[in-house]
Write a protein that holds these residues in place. Structure first.
Motif: not given
Ligand code: S3P
Length: 163
Positions: A44-54
Motif C-alpha cells: 500500500i505504501k508503494d501504491m500511494f507513492a507511485e499511483l496516488g491516494e485516489d
C-alpha cells in the motif's frame, strides 16, 4: 449471516480483533488492505507513492464490493472517506466502530513505517485527522465499541453480543 465490518482509525486493532472474532464465531475473515496488496501485487505504501491516494481509494471501493460474502471484514482506516463504501457496508451487514484513544494509537504506531498517512513527527495533523475521522466513524457505525484498556477476547465477546 450478514457481514460484520470493522471500521476505525489506523492502529485501532481492526485486524487483530477481526481475526479473533472470526475464530470465536468460526466465520470467514478478510482484511481489505491485505486483499488489495495481494490482488495488485504491491504494498500500500508503494501504491500511494507511485499511483496516488485516489487510485488506492478506487481499489479499496472495488475490494469492498468483491468481499461481500465474507462473515467478517476488517477495513482500512480511510474506508469512510467515500460515502459509497458506507452504503455498501450498510446494505450488506453491520458496521462496528472500534474506538481507541488517540494515546493508544500513537503508542501502537510509534515504530510503524508501513502506513503512508501516518507520520509520528506531525502529531498535530495526525490528531486533526483522528478527530475528523472519528466523527465519520461514529456517523457510519451501527455499533461503537470502546477498546481502550480492554482485552481482545472481551472486545470480541462485546461484538458478538451486540451484533
Ligand atoms: C489508511 C489506513 C490503512 C490503509 C491505508 C490508508 C487511512 O489501513 O488502508 O494506509 O486512510 O487511514 P489501517 O487502518 O489498517 O492502518
Amino acid at each position: 449471516m450478514s457481514t460484520i465490518y470493522l471500521i476505525g482509525f489506523m492502529g485501532s486493532g481492526k485486524s487483530t480483533i477481526g481475526k479473533a472474532l472470526s475464530r470465536a464465531m468460526n466465520g470467514s475473515y478478510v482484511d481489505t488492505d491485505a486483499y488489495i496488496e495481494e490482488k495488485h501485487q504491491q504494498h500500500i505504501k508503494d501504491m500511494f507513492a507511485e499511483l496516488g491516494e485516489d487510485v488506492f481509494r478506487t481499489y479499496e471501493s472495488e475490494a469492498l464490493k468483491e468481499l461481500t460474502s465474507f462473515d467478517i471484514v476488517s477495513t482500512g482506516g480511510g474506508i469512510v472517506e467515500r460515502e459509497e463504501n458506507i452504503t455498501v457496508m450498510r446494505e450488506n451487514g453491520k458496521i462496528v466502530y472500534l474506538q481507541a484513544d488517540f494515546t493508544d494509537i500513537i503508542e501502537r504506531l510509534q515504530h510503524d513505517d508501513t502506513r503512508p498517512l501516518w507520520n509520528p513527527d506531525e502529531i498535530d495533523s495526525m490528531k486533526a485527522l483522528f478527530e475528523r475521522r472519528q466523527a465519520m466513524y461514529k456517523e457510519a457505525a451501527d455499533i461503537t465499541i470502546h477498546t481502550s484498556g480492554k482485552a481482545i477476547l472481551d472486545i470480541v465477546e462485546e461484538i458478538r453480543q451486540l451484533t
